[in-house]
Design an enzyme around this catalytic site. Structure first.
Site, PDB file in Angstrom:
ATOM      1  N   LYS A 118       0.817  -1.223   0.000  1.00 21.09           N
ATOM      2  CA  LYS A 118       0.000   0.000   0.000  1.00 21.09           C
ATOM      3  C   LYS A 118       0.852   1.275   0.000  1.00 21.09           C
ATOM      4  O   LYS A 118       0.449   2.286  -0.558  1.00 21.09           O
ATOM      5  CB  LYS A 118      -0.967  -0.024   1.180  1.00 21.09           C
ATOM      6  CG  LYS A 118      -2.087  -1.067   1.017  1.00 21.09           C
ATOM      7  CD  LYS A 118      -3.074  -0.982   2.174  1.00 21.09           C
ATOM      8  CE  LYS A 118      -4.375  -1.701   1.908  1.00 21.09           C
ATOM      9  NZ  LYS A 118      -4.319  -3.168   1.967  1.00 21.09           N
ATOM     10  N   GLU A 202      -3.525   6.674   8.283  1.00 21.90           N
ATOM     11  CA  GLU A 202      -4.510   7.340   7.436  1.00 21.90           C
ATOM     12  C   GLU A 202      -5.520   8.008   8.340  1.00 21.90           C
ATOM     13  O   GLU A 202      -5.814   7.491   9.429  1.00 21.90           O
ATOM     14  CB  GLU A 202      -5.264   6.311   6.557  1.00 21.90           C
ATOM     15  CG  GLU A 202      -4.584   6.013   5.251  1.00 21.90           C
ATOM     16  CD  GLU A 202      -5.377   5.053   4.357  1.00 21.90           C
ATOM     17  OE1 GLU A 202      -6.530   4.710   4.676  1.00 21.90           O
ATOM     18  OE2 GLU A 202      -4.805   4.644   3.331  1.00 21.90           O
ATOM     19  N   HIS A 237     -14.386  -5.148   7.978  1.00 19.10           N
ATOM     20  CA  HIS A 237     -13.780  -4.473   6.820  1.00 19.10           C
ATOM     21  C   HIS A 237     -13.816  -5.341   5.571  1.00 19.10           C
ATOM     22  O   HIS A 237     -13.002  -5.192   4.673  1.00 19.10           O
ATOM     23  CB  HIS A 237     -12.330  -4.062   7.092  1.00 19.10           C
ATOM     24  CG  HIS A 237     -12.175  -3.152   8.267  1.00 19.10           C
ATOM     25  ND1 HIS A 237     -12.756  -1.909   8.323  1.00 19.10           N
ATOM     26  CD2 HIS A 237     -11.517  -3.313   9.440  1.00 19.10           C
ATOM     27  CE1 HIS A 237     -12.454  -1.347   9.480  1.00 19.10           C
ATOM     28  NE2 HIS A 237     -11.710  -2.187  10.176  1.00 19.10           N
ATOM     29  N   ARG A 295      -6.217  -8.253  -9.579  1.00 24.08           N
ATOM     30  CA  ARG A 295      -6.816  -9.556  -9.887  1.00 24.08           C
ATOM     31  C   ARG A 295      -8.284  -9.345 -10.182  1.00 24.08           C
ATOM     32  O   ARG A 295      -8.807  -8.239 -10.054  1.00 24.08           O
ATOM     33  CB  ARG A 295      -6.690 -10.456  -8.668  1.00 24.08           C
ATOM     34  CG  ARG A 295      -7.303  -9.762  -7.429  1.00 24.08           C
ATOM     35  CD  ARG A 295      -7.439 -10.667  -6.247  1.00 24.08           C
ATOM     36  NE  ARG A 295      -7.564  -9.950  -5.004  1.00 24.08           N
ATOM     37  CZ  ARG A 295      -8.701  -9.541  -4.461  1.00 24.08           C
ATOM     38  NH1 ARG A 295      -9.845  -9.768  -5.075  1.00 24.08           N
ATOM     39  NH2 ARG A 295      -8.717  -8.895  -3.315  1.00 24.08           N
TER      40      ARG A 295
HETATM   41  P1  ADP Z   1      -7.800  -4.328   2.311  1.00 22.33           P
HETATM   42  O1  ADP Z   1      -6.505  -4.495   1.587  1.00 22.33           O
HETATM   43  O2  ADP Z   1      -7.856  -5.114   3.563  1.00 22.33           O
HETATM   44  O3  ADP Z   1      -8.972  -4.515   1.411  1.00 22.33           O
HETATM   45  P2  ADP Z   1      -8.457  -1.473   2.234  1.00 22.33           P
HETATM   46  O4  ADP Z   1      -7.485  -0.355   2.330  1.00 22.33           O
HETATM   47  O5  ADP Z   1      -9.041  -1.724   0.908  1.00 22.33           O
HETATM   48  O6  ADP Z   1      -7.764  -2.787   2.811  1.00 22.33           O
HETATM   49  O7  ADP Z   1      -9.619  -1.222   3.294  1.00 22.33           O
HETATM   50  C1  ADP Z   1     -10.630  -2.158   3.559  1.00 22.33           C
HETATM   51  C2  ADP Z   1     -11.830  -1.459   4.174  1.00 22.33           C
HETATM   52  O8  ADP Z   1     -11.482  -0.791   5.385  1.00 22.33           O
HETATM   53  C3  ADP Z   1     -12.431  -0.369   3.306  1.00 22.33           C
HETATM   54  O9  ADP Z   1     -13.355  -0.879   2.379  1.00 22.33           O
HETATM   55  C4  ADP Z   1     -13.102   0.524   4.336  1.00 22.33           C
HETATM   56  O10 ADP Z   1     -14.339  -0.008   4.760  1.00 22.33           O
HETATM   57  C5  ADP Z   1     -12.150   0.454   5.501  1.00 22.33           C
HETATM   58  N1  ADP Z   1     -11.177   1.561   5.427  1.00 22.33           N
HETATM   59  C6  ADP Z   1      -9.984   1.554   4.815  1.00 22.33           C
HETATM   60  N2  ADP Z   1      -9.361   2.742   4.947  1.00 22.33           N
HETATM   61  C7  ADP Z   1     -10.185   3.536   5.645  1.00 22.33           C
HETATM   62  C8  ADP Z   1     -10.114   4.888   6.130  1.00 22.33           C
HETATM   63  N3  ADP Z   1      -9.040   5.651   5.913  1.00 22.33           N
HETATM   64  N4  ADP Z   1     -11.176   5.375   6.831  1.00 22.33           N
HETATM   65  C9  ADP Z   1     -12.245   4.603   7.069  1.00 22.33           C
HETATM   66  N5  ADP Z   1     -12.369   3.335   6.672  1.00 22.33           N
HETATM   67  C10 ADP Z   1     -11.358   2.787   5.962  1.00 22.33           C
HETATM   68  P1  ADP Z   2     -12.490  -8.540  -2.911  1.00 19.74           P
HETATM   69  O1  ADP Z   2     -11.263  -7.775  -2.468  1.00 19.74           O
HETATM   70  O2  ADP Z   2     -12.320  -9.356  -4.129  1.00 19.74           O
HETATM   71  O3  ADP Z   2     -13.670  -7.680  -2.965  1.00 19.74           O
HETATM   72  P2  ADP Z   2     -12.130  -9.830  -0.427  1.00 19.74           P
HETATM   73  O4  ADP Z   2     -11.594  -8.578   0.174  1.00 19.74           O
HETATM   74  O5  ADP Z   2     -13.118 -10.596   0.374  1.00 19.74           O
HETATM   75  O6  ADP Z   2     -12.845  -9.551  -1.790  1.00 19.74           O
HETATM   76  O7  ADP Z   2     -10.893 -10.732  -0.824  1.00 19.74           O
HETATM   77  C1  ADP Z   2     -10.979 -11.721  -1.822  1.00 19.74           C
HETATM   78  C2  ADP Z   2     -10.290 -12.953  -1.365  1.00 19.74           C
HETATM   79  O8  ADP Z   2      -8.922 -12.756  -1.190  1.00 19.74           O
HETATM   80  C3  ADP Z   2     -10.828 -13.455  -0.074  1.00 19.74           C
HETATM   81  O9  ADP Z   2     -10.823 -14.836  -0.164  1.00 19.74           O
HETATM   82  C4  ADP Z   2      -9.804 -12.932   0.928  1.00 19.74           C
HETATM   83  O10 ADP Z   2      -9.797 -13.749   2.058  1.00 19.74           O
HETATM   84  C5  ADP Z   2      -8.550 -13.048   0.132  1.00 19.74           C
HETATM   85  N1  ADP Z   2      -7.464 -12.116   0.476  1.00 19.74           N
HETATM   86  C6  ADP Z   2      -7.089 -11.042  -0.224  1.00 19.74           C
HETATM   87  N2  ADP Z   2      -5.996 -10.497   0.277  1.00 19.74           N
HETATM   88  C7  ADP Z   2      -5.649 -11.220   1.346  1.00 19.74           C
HETATM   89  C8  ADP Z   2      -4.585 -11.173   2.286  1.00 19.74           C
HETATM   90  N3  ADP Z   2      -3.611 -10.285   2.202  1.00 19.74           N
HETATM   91  N4  ADP Z   2      -4.587 -12.069   3.277  1.00 19.74           N
HETATM   92  C9  ADP Z   2      -5.544 -12.999   3.344  1.00 19.74           C
HETATM   93  N5  ADP Z   2      -6.549 -13.126   2.464  1.00 19.74           N
HETATM   94  C10 ADP Z   2      -6.611 -12.250   1.477  1.00 19.74           C
END
Ligand code: ADP
Ligand code: ADP
Ligand code: MG
Length: 495
Positions: A118, A202, A237, A295
């Site tokens: 990130k 953040e 999340h 992906r």
């Molecule tokens: P991941 O790699 O786990 O998907 P993301 O950065 O996409 O991490 O964040 C996952 C979720 O966490 C977001 O969809 C949102 O709901 C919450 N989130 C992430 N960043 C923020 C933020 N700065 N403020 C509030 N919620 C957040």
């Molecule tokens: P999407 O990001 O496709 O909307 P998810 O956040 O649920 O959906 O993630 C998709 C799949 O990838 C899930 O099976 C989730 O558990 C897995 N996944 C993605 N990144 C990671 C990670 N860094 N560690 C563990 N599982 C992950």
């Protein structure tokens, strides 16, 4: 490059089945891989060939690059589709495939490396003026640094693992005196979960929406977006309900966020299908780049429904070296699509996994209803993997009609033997805050308590118990009788 005649799908469950469906349509032979736990799985039955890759634990099967590569070589598959999760965002795997002369249906290892981290991602997109959440675009080195930066940003603050994913590796800090401990914990959690203790800060936007843009790029300089999806309803999340388009963007905002997403893809020389995630603040209609997932995303079907584009087909064509067959102007939004994720989880028990046997399993059918699943009646849901068993996607002329159609389809989705997120999804989609679009990622916290499910009738748990009791009774007395059929208790009691 000549077209592929055989593709190996390095995944399991619904996404493996979904990829195979398009391969079949394209006349491409498919190879499944399977662990001990998936011997009788649907994706194995669906494939033209299947290769056994070891014990149930994914670290000994689906995640073992050597086994996947050996299976591709043994079967003569020219390309590998990784699905999502597992090896799909693993740059080392992408590199290995290159060396072995096998095509990965996905972006380059370099793109994955940038976007898989990130902090690297934020640095890479800076040159394109992408809006970033106020915070740091570097790893926090000390508590002193964190504190002074934190005061500048203002509380609440989110500590995030740079290598995080799947909703893991995040910690909200509400006040200064919680910061020191939270930072230490976040770093040690990141180290143990991702093998990398880099964390950054953040601004935490408490009442926000998750809006992401589907991008599609080829190797001929074409970078397109296929509009946005809103994935605001989450637990831990992690998304549970998604829709396209978002209910809050104006056409001008849509074009703008789409252009930003395309620039994020440019920033890492992207190829294939990817998703650029943003967090949207309804208070002032601002939005900020969160991350890019390199992906196919779980919720890609809502985009397919409104755009008419088969994303897996386009992924395959791009990987074969072809140019995208349409331009940005050719793409139009048609109607509205809603997706509910069916997890083997009990919403009444903190959404904890509820693994077991699918004693009853019948999917809803009808125009505009699509169920992507990886299970059949009688199958056991393995404890070893992600508990998502299916996705139900509905397409209608507008959002209100999509809501009604989804509620009806949920009632006709019969699952016995395990608890699932379906009843939660019914509650959420029927909720005023969902209907009037005011909902935020706090939806579950604000509105959901297990008792709201009680008003929906008996729990599926009761029903499952009734079904299994009936099943075993009938099996004992009439060995030839079929598995029990009939509407689920909560469906009958729908008022
Ligand atoms: P991941 O790699 O786990 O998907 P993301 O950065 O996409 O991490 O964040 C996952 C979720 O966490 C977001 O969809 C949102 O709901 C919450 N989130 C992430 N960043 C923020 C933020 N700065 N403020 C509030 N919620 C957040
Ligand atoms: P999407 O990001 O496709 O909307 P998810 O956040 O649920 O959906 O993630 C998709 C799949 O990838 C899930 O099976 C989730 O558990 C897995 N996944 C993605 N990144 C990671 C990670 N860094 N560690 C563990 N599982 C992950
Ligand atoms: Mg994300």
């Amino acid at each position: 490059m000549s077209p592929f005649s055989k593709i190996l799908i390095a995944n399991r469950g619904e996404i493996a089945c979904r990829v195979m469906r398009t391969c079949r349509e394209m006349g491409i032979a498919t190879v499944a891989v399977f662990s001990e736990a998936d011997r009788n799985a649907k994706h194995v039955k669906m494939a033209d060939e299947a290769v056994f890759i070891g014990p149930p634990a994914s670290a000994q099967s689906y995640l073992v690059m050597d086994k996947i590569i050996a299976a591709a070589k043994e079967t003569g598959a020219q390309a590998i589709h990784p699905g999502y999760g597992f090896l799909s965002e693993n740059a080392q795997f992408a590199r290995r495939l290159k060396e072995e002369g096998i095509t990965l249906i996905g972006p380059s290892p370099e793109s994955m490396e940038i976007m898989g981290d990130k902090i690297k991602a934020k640095k890479a997109v800076k040159a394109f003026d992408i809006p970033l959440v106020p915070g740091t675009d570097y790893a926090i080195a000390s508590y002193e640094e964190a504190l002074s930066k934190g005061r500048e940003i203002g509380f609440p603050i989110l500590i995030k693992a740079s290598a995080g994913g799947g909703g893991k590796g995040m910690r909200v800090v509400w006040k200064e005196d919680e910061f020191a401990e939270a930072l230490q914990r976040a770093q040690s959690e990141a180290r143990s979960a991702f093998g990398d203790d880099s964390v950054f800060l953040e601004k935490y936007i408490a009442e926000s929406k998750h809006i992401e843009v589907q991008v599609l790029c080829d190797n001929h300089g074409n970078y397109l977006h296929l509009f946005e999806r809103e994935c605001t309803i989450q637990r831990r999340h992690q998304k549970v309900i998604e829709e396209a388009p978002s209910s809050v963007l104006t056409p001008a905002e849509r074009a703008e966020i789409g252009a930003h997403a395309v620039n994020v893809a440019r920033a890492c020389d992207y190829s294939g299908a990817g998703t650029v995630e943003f967090i949207y603040d309804p208070a002032d209609r601002s939005y900020y780049f969160l991350e890019m997932n390199t992906r196919l995303q779980v919720e890609h079907p809502v985009t397919e429904m409104i755009s008419g584009v088969d994303l897996v087909r386009q992924q395959i064509l791009v990987a074969q070296g072809e140019a995208l067959p349409f331009t940005q102007d050719d793409l139009k939004i048609n109607g509205h699509a809603l997706e509910v994720r069916v997890y083997a989880e009990d919403p009444a028990n903190n959404f904890l996994p509820d693994i077991g046997r699918l004693i009853e399993y019948r999917i809803p059918e009808g125009e505009g209803i699509r169920v992507d699943d990886g299970f059949e009646r009688g199958m056991d849901i393995p404890v070893y993997y992600d508990p998502m068993i299916a996705k139900m996607v509905v397409h209608a002329a507008d959002r209100d009609q999509a809501i009604e159609k989804t509620l009806d389809a949920i009632d006709n989705y019969i699952i016995g033997g395990i608890e699932t997120t379906l009843r939660f999804c019914k509650f959420a989609i029927d909720h005023e805050a969902f209907r009037d679009t005011s909902f935020t990622t706090k939806f579950v916290e604000k509105y959901f308590t297990p008792d709201v499910l009680r008003t929906q009738g008996n729990t599926a748990m009761d029903e499952a118990a009734a079904l299994s009791a009936g099943y075993f009774f009938r099996r004992a007395t009439q060995p030839e009788s079929p598995l029990p059929v009939g509407k689920s208790a909560w469906q009958i009691k729908r008022t």
